[in-house]
Design an enzyme around this catalytic site. Structure first.
Site, PDB file in Angstrom:
ATOM      1  CB  SER A   1      -0.892   0.006   1.249  1.00 40.17           C
ATOM      2  OG  SER A   1      -1.501   1.266   1.452  1.00 40.17           O
TER       3      SER A   1
ATOM      4  CE1 TYR B   1      -3.650  -2.204   5.396  1.00 35.55           C
ATOM      5  CE2 TYR B   1      -3.196   0.103   4.925  1.00 35.55           C
ATOM      6  CZ  TYR B   1      -3.530  -1.165   4.492  1.00 35.55           C
ATOM      7  OH  TYR B   1      -3.716  -1.402   3.147  1.00 35.55           O
TER       8      TYR B   1
END
Length: 245
Positions: free
Chosen positions: A131, A144
């Site tokens: 990501s 995350y």
């Protein structure tokens, strides 16, 4: 010769779109997920070229046997992943953080290790979904973002380990993609998901599936190490500055 892709997290979003993309191009796809009803629907849609495997990424004890029973695999797509609620670490509960770490990091590593012998024999490819959070931090994203930074660095390190084997390794690092990601993160808050994507013209799951397919079907002598992509509407935030009154 028919090629086989093993894709995790095919019950929604990017994984589901990728399964369709590869099957429609004639690949055999082994697709995993935790939601059996969705896997069954996808298997019914895609037919004999799709094999559904109900699996939790945290159940690492099953991975060695799974790799053996899957047969020859040319491509591993580590797509399954999730994020904890958007609270700062000081306000977070530990269990959701553990779920993210066990899924995004521990499970990914264990599954990759289990499939490596076959991928080396096939001179195959590994595509890991990271990501932009791996590079650009944001408030509430410590665990995350940390997990996705691990995925990025793991991919680069794995390239070193696999030098000379012919196996390609790529980290794909998307920005805003409209999927169920925010729904899962917020415990099913559709309004929060709608607010995030409203008017932003985000990328779609199909966009990322097309990118995965592009990387997977490049000539065997070419490796893309990392590929970062965002919708045109998304850019980087400024620095946060705390000011005294």
């Amino acid at each position: 010769m028919t090629r086989t892709a093993f894709i995790t997290g095919t019950t929604a979003g990017i994984g589901e779109a990728a399964a369709r993309k590869f099957v429609n191009d004639g690949w055999q796809v082994i697709g995993t997920g935790r939601r059996a009803d969705r896997l069954d629907r996808l298997a019914s849609e895609l037919g004999s070229n799709f094999r559904a495997v109900e699996m939790d990424m945290r159940d690492t004890s099953s991975f060695d046997q799974l790799a053996k029973s899957s047969g020859p695999v040319d491509l591993l797509v580590n797509n399954a992943g999730l994020a904890p609620p958007m609270s700062g670490l000081q306000a977070a509960e530990q269990d959701p953080l553990d779920t993210v770490i066990e899924t995004n990091i521990t499970g990914l590593v264990a599954l990759t290790r289990a499939f490596l012998p076959g991928l080396i024999e096939a001179k195959g490819a590994i595509i890991n979904l990271s990501s932009v959070a791996a590079t650009y931090p944001y408030k509430g994203g410590a665990v995350y973002a940390g997990s996705k930074a691990f995925v990025r660095q793991f991919s680069l390190g794995l390239r070193c380990d696999l030098a000379g084997t012919g196996v390609r390794v790529t980290s794909i690092e998307p920005g805003m993609v409209e999927t169920e990601f925010t729904l899962v993160r917020t415990g099913g808050d559709q309004a929060a998901s709608d607010a995030l994507y409203n008017g932003a013209d985000p990328m779609t799951a199909q966009d990322i599936a097309d990118t995965i397919f592009y990387v997977a079907t490049l000539p065997a002598h070419l490796n893309i190490n990392a590929l970062e992509l965002m919708p045109v509407s998304q850019s980087w935030a400024g620095f946060a500055v705390e000011r005294k009154a």
